[in-house]
Write a protein that holds these residues in place. Structure first.
Motif, PDB file in Angstrom:
ATOM      1  N   ARG A 295       0.938  -1.161   0.295  1.00  0.00           N
ATOM      2  CA  ARG A 295      -0.074  -0.214   0.149  1.00  0.00           C
ATOM      3  C   ARG A 295       0.601   1.523   0.210  1.00  0.00           C
ATOM      4  O   ARG A 295       1.857   1.141   0.366  1.00  0.00           O
TER       5      ARG A 295
ATOM      6  N   ASP B 105      -4.788   1.793  -1.983  1.00  0.00           N
ATOM      7  CA  ASP B 105      -5.198   1.449  -1.096  1.00  0.00           C
ATOM      8  C   ASP B 105      -5.501  -0.070  -0.518  1.00  0.00           C
ATOM      9  O   ASP B 105      -6.071  -0.641   0.082  1.00  0.00           O
ATOM     10  N   GLY B 106      -4.596  -0.272  -1.627  1.00  0.00           N
ATOM     11  CA  GLY B 106      -5.213  -2.221  -1.465  1.00  0.00           C
ATOM     12  C   GLY B 106      -6.451  -2.450  -2.837  1.00  0.00           C
ATOM     13  O   GLY B 106      -6.734  -4.052  -2.270  1.00  0.00           O
TER      14      GLY B 106
END
Lengths: 146, 214
Positions: free
Chosen positions: B74, B188-189
């Motif tokens: 991230r 943010d993954g």
């Protein structure tokens, strides 16, 4: 009417007779052979691409030999609806009469296994393509980056 | 009643009916082409993921033999694909496409990660992965995991992989089939987009640039 039918039949037969391709010997030329650089791995694999032109009867590529790898065979990559599949072409690669068979990235390719040396862009090496008709065709392969 | 002539009429009727069906069928099969005319080849683009798709909380092993999870990545968008090093034809294409995407990003190239997840942990040890990915770009990442973890990861991207049969004379020559898409995960993954194999690299770079500008 009968005469017309007769003429049609004759011309169909006539098309088949001369140059009946399946009995003719093949006339193979191999061009544009190139390979990707390997990445310096032990036990690496290599990929070779080339163009096979056949101006004669049908033949089959049944073997590939060379000094740079222990074994080589023809494989085919297929993107089957989002699934990448790579399979050996079993029983040899068909080279139909009067045809060109192209091995290129994303499709047919020669896979070399158990490479004995690294391949760097600019290197050249030799392979021999063996055909069912008994022809052994030497090929000079150039290593290049895409 | 003249049965011979009636019979004959029935036969003609049946033959005409069959002929009509055959002609109708032929027209139907060619009609769409006739109606459409020549079609341009559509340019493939990214397929957006419609809803929030979290990535599994698993640990892979990266090219430095260190544990790596998606949460470790991230902070930067990631472009990732599945493949393996014993694939001389198409996996180098995935890697060189990633390299092209990075080049399109120019100075922003280092603000993104590029990751190859190997579906072949048996042959693709961290050392092998490191040599392979860094040959394309020294910043590229490689990772793999055991079969169960790999399945978890690839299923999270709606993909699968399968080990294929080896050549009878070379047990180490097995191919591995795998999803052919490339996947874009944001900083943010969150998995955002997937790209069919062969999607022009400038389209992928454009989408990454949009994530980097947020």
């Amino acid at each position: 009417m009968i005469g017309l039918i007769f003429i049609c039949v004759l011309s169909l037969v006539g098309c088949g007779l001369p140059g009946n391709a399946s009995s003719q010997p093949s006339q193979i030329a191999v061009e544009d052979a190139w390979a990707r650089p390997t990445v310096g791995l032990t036990n690496a694999v290599g990929g070779v691409y080339l163009v096979i032109e056949n101006m004669g009867g049908p033949d089959k590529l049944t073997g590939i030999s060379g000094d740079v790898a222990a074994m080589s065979s023809v494989h085919e990559t297929k993107d089957n609806n989002g699934m990448m599949q790579m399979n050996e072409v079993q029983g040899g690669l068909e080279i139909p009469a009067n045809s060109t068979v192209t091995l290129k990235p994303g499709g047919l390719h020669i896979m070399m296994m158990d490479m004995k040396q690294e391949l760097k862009a600019g290197d050249t090496f030799k392979l021999t393509l063996k055909f069912q008709s008994g022809k052994d065709i030497p090929v000079d392969v150039t290593v290049r980056d895409e | 009643m003249n049965t011979k002539s009636d019979g004959f009429k029935v036969l003609v009727g049946v033959l005409a009916g069959i002929a009509a069906i055959v002609v109708f069928g032929l027209v139907l099969s060619f009609a769409p082409e006739l109606a459409r005319g020549a079609q341009p080849t559509p340019t493939p683009g990214g397929v957006p993921v419609g809803r929030y798709r979290p990535l599994p909380d698993v640990t892979l092993t990266n090219q430095d033999a260190q544990p790596m999870s998606f949460s470790d990545l991230r902070g930067k968008p990631v472009l990732l694909a599945f493949g393996y090093t014993h694939c001389p034809d198409v996996c180098p294409l995935f890697m060189s496409d990633m390299r092209k995407v990075k080049r399109h990003l120019g100075a922003d190239g280092d603000r993104a990660n590029f990751l190859l997840i190997s579906v072949d942990p048996k042959r693709d040890t961290p050392d092998v992965l490191k040599k392979y990915v860094s040959a394309f770009d020294p910043t590229f990442l490689g990772a793999t995991a055991d079969d169960a973890t790999l399945k978890n990861v690839i299923y999270a991207f709606d993909g699968i992989f399968e080990i294929g049969p080896a050549s009878p004379d070379n047990p180490n020559s097995y191919p591995v089939s795998h999803t052919s898409f490339t996947y874009l995960v944001d900083a943010d993954g969150r998995w955002q987009m997937k790209y069919p194999f062969g999607t022009p690299t400038d389209i992928i770079a454009r989408d990454m640039q949009a994530l980097l500008s947020k």
